[in-house]
Design an enzyme around this catalytic site. Structure first.
Site, PDB file in Angstrom:
ATOM      1  N   ASP A 259      26.727  29.221  28.727  1.00 10.39           N
ATOM      2  CA  ASP A 259      26.714  30.809  29.266  1.00 10.39           C
ATOM      3  C   ASP A 259      26.305  31.562  28.092  1.00 10.39           C
ATOM      4  O   ASP A 259      27.047  32.694  27.807  1.00 10.39           O
ATOM      5  CB  ASP A 259      27.700  30.986  29.992  1.00 10.39           C
ATOM      6  CG  ASP A 259      27.532  32.446  30.696  1.00 10.39           C
ATOM      7  OD1 ASP A 259      26.397  32.860  30.663  1.00 10.39           O
ATOM      8  OD2 ASP A 259      28.676  32.943  31.325  1.00 10.39           O
ATOM      9  N   PHE A 260      25.317  31.378  27.395  1.00 10.82           N
ATOM     10  CA  PHE A 260      24.848  32.127  26.291  1.00 10.82           C
ATOM     11  C   PHE A 260      24.180  33.401  26.440  1.00 10.82           C
ATOM     12  O   PHE A 260      23.125  33.416  27.320  1.00 10.82           O
ATOM     13  CB  PHE A 260      24.108  31.428  25.191  1.00 10.82           C
ATOM     14  CG  PHE A 260      24.643  30.363  24.284  1.00 10.82           C
ATOM     15  CD1 PHE A 260      25.918  29.997  24.834  1.00 10.82           C
ATOM     16  CD2 PHE A 260      23.955  29.761  23.363  1.00 10.82           C
ATOM     17  CE1 PHE A 260      26.651  28.884  23.944  1.00 10.82           C
ATOM     18  CE2 PHE A 260      24.550  28.850  22.598  1.00 10.82           C
ATOM     19  CZ  PHE A 260      25.839  28.185  22.666  1.00 10.82           C
ATOM     20  N   GLU A 261      24.768  34.628  26.265  1.00  8.76           N
ATOM     21  CA  GLU A 261      24.157  35.895  26.508  1.00  8.76           C
ATOM     22  C   GLU A 261      24.161  36.628  25.409  1.00  8.76           C
ATOM     23  O   GLU A 261      24.049  36.229  24.291  1.00  8.76           O
ATOM     24  CB  GLU A 261      25.139  36.343  27.700  1.00  8.76           C
ATOM     25  CG  GLU A 261      25.352  35.676  28.773  1.00  8.76           C
ATOM     26  CD  GLU A 261      26.273  36.595  29.727  1.00  8.76           C
ATOM     27  OE1 GLU A 261      26.551  37.559  29.675  1.00  8.76           O
ATOM     28  OE2 GLU A 261      26.638  35.840  30.645  1.00  8.76           O
ATOM     29  N   GLY A 262      23.618  37.999  25.508  1.00  8.81           N
ATOM     30  CA  GLY A 262      23.326  38.851  24.463  1.00  8.81           C
ATOM     31  C   GLY A 262      22.344  38.304  23.623  1.00  8.81           C
ATOM     32  O   GLY A 262      21.205  38.065  23.668  1.00  8.81           O
TER      33      GLY A 262
END
Length: 403
Positions: free
Chosen positions: A186-189
């Site tokens: 859940d890699f974000e930003g």
């Protein structure tokens, strides 16, 4: 200031205090934000045929799931206004339980840590021994329990091989400690972005992306065919790739646009489920070359159709992101109005499912196929669903006749 190829502010996946901080989607046209002299490739190169054939056979780990599965995130390491839910109290509706979140000691360290919510923050938290026992009980009942890495606060950028290797060892340590089934990315930003000149999603060159792919493949090889792997990218990192990929041929675009595509492509044979977050999103162009807006059936239909049909990347019909197998795809939605921007009422959820699996209730959007094997739904989160009287999970169970 930055130049965005799309008016999508960085969404906030969860908040540590009461209430959820949510991003507000802008309605500004994406093409107006492209680099000077650039046009929207998807607008100037419309789709003229069905984009891609069906994907290869699903990952072995998918076979252990029910035909229609429900995925949810469990706030295990922090508290917010939804309340703490003990692992033993997670309802039976949930087939994959993602522990939120494993987070890095620093953005570039690759050193991932996970611990249960402190009692001062979560008075109802169980002991670690109780938590582990409850995980085993869920697994005995046929459920999968994974560690989810990242989230809003957990920026992970594996820019070096040292960070890659630390990611492998630290994530493996968490999996071993709690006896988990697999990993959710859940890699974000700013975790994933493409370097200038990295234009081929099938052959990425950006170290942070190459190292992530290598790290996941290493973990998969370590734990074997039954290791579950899921991903929860935002629309910005996947479907926006239909129009824009990385910084673009002229530069100036947001280098994160479509940045998950090389990861999905490289890991598609290992992938159990892709569940894009169809929320906290700006308007996204579908294969009909129209913009679609979150919150109703139409958005889920258009966004999911792109994954199940495939699509030209940056509008180049000679460079197609291939379709995923329906059994590898679930639709990500907020469990309630408190959980995220773009909540979809149960009736609209059912319309989306009807359209994609039966080709009824499609509205004006015409899908490129009918997929009764669509795997199911994902939601943020189990806690928010409980807070909302389990509306989301109960509707899912009723729709698929599971209860």
């Amino acid at each position: 200031m930055r130049t965005l190829p799309h008016p999508c502010p960085r969404p906030r996946r969860r908040a540590r205090s009461l209430g959820v901080l949510i991003a507000t989607a802008s309605a500004v046209a994406a093409t107006a934000l492209a680099a000077p002299g650039a046009a929207s490739a998807a607008t100037t190169t419309p789709v003229t045929s069905a984009p891609a054939p069906a994907a290869a056979a699903r990952a072995d780990s998918s076979a252990a799931l029910p035909a229609h599965a429900l995925v949810g995130y469990l706030h295990s390491s922090f508290a917010n206004g939804s309340g703490y839910t003990r692992m033993a109290d997670v309802p039976d509706s949930w087939d994959i339980i993602n522990l939120a979140f494993g987070e890095p000691t620093s953005t570039t360290s690759g050193d991932i840590k996970f611990s249960l919510c402190p009692q001062s923050e979560c008075p109802k938290v169980e002991t670690e021994a109780e938590f582990k026992a409850a995980i085993k009980a869920k697994q005995a009942a046929g459920k999968k329990v994974q560690i989810s890495i990242g989230g809003q606060n957990g920026q992970v950028r594996l820019a070096t091989t040292a960070a890659r290797d630390k990611f492998v060892s630290s994530v493996g340590a968490i999996i071993d400690r709690y006896g988990l089934d697999g990993l959710d990315i859940d890699f974000e930003g700013h975790s994933l972005s493409l370097n200038n000149g990295d234009t081929d999603f099938k052959n990425p060159k950006t170290p942070a992306i190459v190292n992530l792919i290598s790290a996941v493949k290493t973990l998969k090889a370590k734990y074997g065919a039954n290791f579950t792997l899921t991903m929860a990218p935002e629309t910005f990192f996947v479907q926006l790739g239909y129009q824009f990929y990385g910084s673009g041929p002229w530069g100036g675009q947001d280098p994160r646009a479509g940045a998950y595509l090389p990861v999905i492509q490289a890991l598609r044979n290992d992938l159990t489920l892709l569940h894009v977050q169809d929320y906290n999103s700006g308007p996204i162009m579908g294969l009909d070359n129209q913009y679609h807006f979150m919150g109703g059936a139409d958005f889920h239909i258009a966004m999911t159709d792109m994954l199940l049909a495939g699509f030209p990347v940056a509008g180049n019909k000679n460079n197609v992101f291939p379709a995923l197998a329906p059994s590898q795809v679930a639709i990500g939605m907020p469990a309630s109005t408190h959980a995220g921007n773009g909540h979809t009422a149960p009736g609209e959820v059912n319309k989306a499912l009807n359209c994609l699996t039966k080709k009824t209730d499609c509205g004006s959007y015409q899908t490129h196929g009918t997929w009764p094997a669509l795997r199911g739904l994902m939601t943020w989160s189990i806690n928010w669903d409980n807070f909302n009287g389990r509306e989301f999970s109960k509707n899912f169970d009723t729709y698929f006749g599971r209860r």
